[in-house]
Design a protein around this motif. Structure first.
Motif, PDB file in Angstrom:
ATOM      1  N   PHE A  17       0.841  -1.194   0.000  1.00 18.12           N
ATOM      2  CA  PHE A  17       0.000   0.000   0.000  1.00 18.12           C
ATOM      3  C   PHE A  17       0.879   1.248   0.000  1.00 18.12           C
ATOM      4  O   PHE A  17       2.047   1.202   0.390  1.00 18.12           O
ATOM      5  CB  PHE A  17      -0.895   0.027   1.239  1.00 18.12           C
ATOM      6  N   THR A  18       0.306   2.376  -0.411  1.00 17.45           N
ATOM      7  CA  THR A  18       1.032   3.646  -0.384  1.00 17.45           C
ATOM      8  C   THR A  18       1.579   3.901   1.017  1.00 17.45           C
ATOM      9  O   THR A  18       0.815   3.873   1.997  1.00 17.45           O
ATOM     10  CB  THR A  18       0.099   4.805  -0.781  1.00 17.45           C
ATOM     11  N   PRO A  19       2.890   4.124   1.173  1.00 18.47           N
ATOM     12  CA  PRO A  19       3.456   4.340   2.512  1.00 18.47           C
ATOM     13  C   PRO A  19       2.865   5.580   3.179  1.00 18.47           C
ATOM     14  O   PRO A  19       2.396   6.509   2.509  1.00 18.47           O
ATOM     15  CB  PRO A  19       4.952   4.535   2.239  1.00 18.47           C
ATOM     16  N   MET A  20       2.911   5.609   4.485  1.00 19.85           N
ATOM     17  CA  MET A  20       2.497   6.800   5.221  1.00 19.85           C
ATOM     18  C   MET A  20       3.398   7.967   4.845  1.00 19.85           C
ATOM     19  O   MET A  20       4.589   7.778   4.565  1.00 19.85           O
ATOM     20  CB  MET A  20       2.583   6.559   6.734  1.00 19.85           C
ATOM     21  N   ALA A 140       1.416   0.531  10.583  1.00 14.96           N
ATOM     22  CA  ALA A 140       2.551   1.260  10.013  1.00 14.96           C
ATOM     23  C   ALA A 140       3.295   1.925  11.155  1.00 14.96           C
ATOM     24  O   ALA A 140       2.675   2.530  12.045  1.00 14.96           O
ATOM     25  CB  ALA A 140       2.099   2.305   9.005  1.00 14.96           C
ATOM     26  N   LEU A 141       4.619   1.774  11.177  1.00 14.55           N
ATOM     27  CA  LEU A 141       5.457   2.501  12.120  1.00 14.55           C
ATOM     28  C   LEU A 141       5.733   3.858  11.486  1.00 14.55           C
ATOM     29  O   LEU A 141       6.583   3.978  10.603  1.00 14.55           O
ATOM     30  CB  LEU A 141       6.757   1.734  12.387  1.00 14.55           C
ATOM     31  N   VAL A 142       4.980   4.857  11.897  1.00 21.37           N
ATOM     32  CA  VAL A 142       5.042   6.165  11.236  1.00 21.37           C
ATOM     33  C   VAL A 142       6.368   6.856  11.503  1.00 21.37           C
ATOM     34  O   VAL A 142       7.006   7.389  10.609  1.00 21.37           O
ATOM     35  CB  VAL A 142       3.867   7.058  11.707  1.00 21.37           C
ATOM     36  N   LYS A 143       6.801   6.832  12.773  1.00 16.69           N
ATOM     37  CA  LYS A 143       8.070   7.451  13.157  1.00 16.69           C
ATOM     38  C   LYS A 143       8.696   6.616  14.258  1.00 16.69           C
ATOM     39  O   LYS A 143       8.010   6.212  15.200  1.00 16.69           O
ATOM     40  CB  LYS A 143       7.847   8.886  13.671  1.00 16.69           C
ATOM     41  N   GLY A 144      10.005   6.346  14.125  1.00 16.90           N
ATOM     42  CA  GLY A 144      10.708   5.683  15.211  1.00 16.90           C
ATOM     43  C   GLY A 144      11.289   4.327  14.874  1.00 16.90           C
ATOM     44  O   GLY A 144      11.230   3.411  15.692  1.00 16.90           O
ATOM     45  N   SER A 145      11.862   4.188  13.700  1.00 11.82           N
ATOM     46  CA  SER A 145      12.358   2.873  13.282  1.00 11.82           C
ATOM     47  C   SER A 145      13.716   2.524  13.882  1.00 11.82           C
ATOM     48  O   SER A 145      14.131   1.365  13.813  1.00 11.82           O
ATOM     49  CB  SER A 145      12.446   2.797  11.750  1.00 11.82           C
ATOM     50  N   ASN A 146      14.409   3.492  14.470  1.00  4.92           N
ATOM     51  CA  ASN A 146      15.710   3.192  15.072  1.00  4.92           C
ATOM     52  C   ASN A 146      15.544   2.456  16.405  1.00  4.92           C
ATOM     53  O   ASN A 146      14.599   2.709  17.156  1.00  4.92           O
ATOM     54  CB  ASN A 146      16.502   4.484  15.317  1.00  4.92           C
ATOM     55  N   GLU A 163      10.238   2.108   8.370  1.00  6.70           N
ATOM     56  CA  GLU A 163       9.418   3.259   8.722  1.00  6.70           C
ATOM     57  C   GLU A 163       8.456   3.622   7.595  1.00  6.70           C
ATOM     58  O   GLU A 163       8.826   3.639   6.422  1.00  6.70           O
ATOM     59  CB  GLU A 163      10.322   4.461   9.029  1.00  6.70           C
ATOM     60  N   ARG A 164       7.200   3.838   7.963  1.00  8.90           N
ATOM     61  CA  ARG A 164       6.096   4.295   7.111  1.00  8.90           C
ATOM     62  C   ARG A 164       5.501   3.202   6.224  1.00  8.90           C
ATOM     63  O   ARG A 164       4.526   3.427   5.526  1.00  8.90           O
ATOM     64  CB  ARG A 164       6.508   5.509   6.256  1.00  8.90           C
ATOM     65  N   LYS A 165       6.067   1.991   6.259  1.00  7.44           N
ATOM     66  CA  LYS A 165       5.544   0.881   5.453  1.00  7.44           C
ATOM     67  C   LYS A 165       4.427   0.166   6.212  1.00  7.44           C
ATOM     68  O   LYS A 165       4.477   0.039   7.437  1.00  7.44           O
ATOM     69  CB  LYS A 165       6.670  -0.104   5.132  1.00  7.44           C
ATOM     70  N   TRP A 166       3.437  -0.345   5.485  1.00  5.23           N
ATOM     71  CA  TRP A 166       2.324  -1.074   6.091  1.00  5.23           C
ATOM     72  C   TRP A 166       2.647  -2.564   6.207  1.00  5.23           C
ATOM     73  O   TRP A 166       3.266  -3.148   5.314  1.00  5.23           O
ATOM     74  CB  TRP A 166       1.058  -0.897   5.262  1.00  5.23           C
TER      75      TRP A 166
END
Length: 208
Positions: A17-20, A140-146, A163-166
């Motif tokens: 899907f379209t990423p966030m 979706a992890l919108v922010k905070g992938s570290n 980050e931002r992927k569904w």
């Protein structure tokens, strides 16, 4: 049907899907005053929610950002995740949300959750523990992938989420999340179980 999905394709299914949006925080600015404490009975946990769907399409946060189980026990109700199916105005703020929510035949209780440093969900399993399951979850992890920002533990394994992927994630299995930062956010979509919605997931799997 749902058990086959996770058995065949795994407990974490990346989706196409379209990423966030990278600027989602800016897109959600009109709703700055609509964030509510996630589970108002646990104000000591640093979690704020913004409803993507609710019972009435409004942004009061009640009961859609409360514990549905606890709310039912207090009020003698039998609400379940698929009952929270009215889209709020938040959906139209994000083209990504418009895209993904338009694909499914129906939605259940869905929201953004913003964590403060120390915000967490302890180990738990989603669902009401009655079969067949009525809904499953897409995140979706919108922010905070570290690793220094946010950790998602699925049973005994840390998930590596882009980050931002569904993703469709099997949260019927034991899992926990913890934020080390004041700047982390996830999107949670509850998807009612039906053949049409399962096929949407299959049609949008990002698996080589």
């Amino acid at each position: 049907m749902l058990s086959q999905l996770f058995t065949l394709y795994g407990d974490v299914i990346p989706l196409k899907f379209t990423p966030m949006e990278a600027n989602l925080t800016d897109l959600l600015k009109p709703f700055d005053n609509d964030w509510k404490q996630y589970n108002s009975k646990k104000p000591h946990i640093k979690r704020m929610g913004l409803s993507i769907t609710s019972l009435d399409g409004l942004l009061t946060g009640h009961p859609d950002l409360d514990s549905v189980k606890e709310y039912n026990e207090i009020h003698g109700l039998k609400l379940d995740e698929p009952d929270f199916n009215k889209k709020t105005a938040v959906v139209n703020a994000s083209p990504s949300l418009v895209n993904i929510t338009s694909k499914f035949a129906s939605l259940g209780r869905s929201h953004f959750i913003k964590f403060g440093a120390g915000g967490f969900f302890p180990y738990h399993r989603d669902g009401n523990f009655r079969l067949p399951a009525k809904s499953f979850r897409v995140f979706a992890l919108v922010k905070g992938s570290n690793k220094s920002d946010f950790v998602w533990l699925q049973e005994d394994k840390r998930l590596e989420l882009i980050e931002r992927k569904w993703y469709a994630i099997n949260t019927f299995k034991e899992h926990s999340v913890f934020s080390f930062s004041d700047d982390t956010m996830i999107a949670v979509l509850n998807i009612p179980v039906c053949e049409e919605n399962i096929n949407v997931i299959i049609d949008h799997m990002d698996i080589s």
